[in-house]
Design an enzyme around this catalytic site. Sequence first.
Site, mmCIF file in Angstrom:
data_model
loop_
_atom_site.group_PDB
_atom_site.id
_atom_site.type_symbol
_atom_site.label_atom_id
_atom_site.label_comp_id
_atom_site.label_asym_id
_atom_site.label_seq_id
_atom_site.Cartn_x
_atom_site.Cartn_y
_atom_site.Cartn_z
ATOM 1 N N ARG A 103 0.820 -1.217 0.000
ATOM 2 C CA ARG A 103 0.000 0.000 0.000
ATOM 3 C C ARG A 103 0.855 1.269 0.000
ATOM 4 N NH1 ARG A 103 -3.958 0.601 -2.319
ATOM 5 N NH2 ARG A 103 -2.741 2.292 -3.232
ATOM 6 N N LYS A 138 3.495 24.954 -3.703
ATOM 7 C CA LYS A 138 2.222 24.409 -3.211
ATOM 8 C C LYS A 138 2.275 22.885 -3.278
ATOM 9 C CE LYS A 138 -0.366 28.514 -4.606
ATOM 10 N NZ LYS A 138 -1.418 29.066 -5.490
ATOM 11 N N LYS A 170 6.268 39.472 -2.916
ATOM 12 C CA LYS A 170 4.838 39.533 -3.183
ATOM 13 C C LYS A 170 4.222 40.762 -2.513
ATOM 14 C CE LYS A 170 4.211 34.623 -4.027
ATOM 15 N NZ LYS A 170 3.266 33.488 -3.900
ATOM 16 N N GLU A 200 6.285 39.876 -7.923
ATOM 17 C CA GLU A 200 4.928 39.600 -8.405
ATOM 18 C C GLU A 200 4.191 40.905 -8.678
ATOM 19 O OE1 GLU A 200 1.943 36.563 -6.584
ATOM 20 O OE2 GLU A 200 1.511 38.510 -5.670
ATOM 21 N N ASP A 221 0.678 37.881 -12.349
ATOM 22 C CA ASP A 221 -0.313 37.082 -11.636
ATOM 23 C C ASP A 221 -1.742 37.423 -12.045
ATOM 24 O OD1 ASP A 221 -1.025 35.145 -9.645
ATOM 25 O OD2 ASP A 221 -1.628 36.783 -8.342
#
Length: 285
Positions: A103, A138, A170, A200, A221
Amino acid sequence: MTLPPLPSIIVEPVVRAALLEDLGRAGDVTSDAIVPPDLITSLVLTARQAGVVAGLDVAALTFRLIDPSIEVEVRRPDGSEVVANETIAIVRGPARGLLTAERTALNFLCHLSGIATATATLVATVSGHKARIVCTRKTTPGLRTLEKYAVRAGGGSNHRFGLDDAILIKDNHIAIAGGLQSAVERARAHAGHMVKIEVEVDTLSQLEEVLELEVDAVLLDNMALDDLTCAVDMVGGRAITEASGRITAATAPAVATSGVDLISVGWLTHSAPILDIGLDIAATG
């Protein structure tokens, strides 16, 4: 394609943690109760749908950590395209060990092959354009190295691996720094000579300001296609251009026509469906 395997020293701690999670406090009580200790068998790994293979070395290590005598004969190595019902590998050894590791090995192999398959699909949609498909941070906690490897197996490329190998400024960084120029200046003063700086932006006016600061890359973005095309023209090769924002196989071709260098896709690593792979008994003796 030929994909160099990840070093075992990187993979083994992840596999050990997964096996320990499954074995718990008493091991595989089902297989220990039912399967004779001296029974040798073979299991066949078979693709139940078309896709791209990734994670065979991880699966093989999973089996070997349970029983070093288990052997894995690879028929379709990582990076290979497979069709439904095609044999990927044959695993031979003590039946107890095979069933105990089964598994966990499949969890790794199906997940990583799913990422490779989704990546290959996106890469195919932008064929003929210069844009490369890249993944992001991510990722599933603890699996980043494996998931980014799977992206490469599917023909994609990797964005930064973590917070320590590149600077990506960012909106929250800019707000805390008191403005874009201040953020970039602080980043440039802190960065080593090998570290690139990316910023960004959401609008063309922000991009215009960024270009005056001569950064290495710009992350465009969630821009509309017309704005994205205009942005690439504005940059004019002075920085790497990266498009992001809910990119799918349906939208990627249009995004690629804008002329961007990179298309970053977060769902490749956090939400790609598995590739269905079966592991069935071939022979016992």
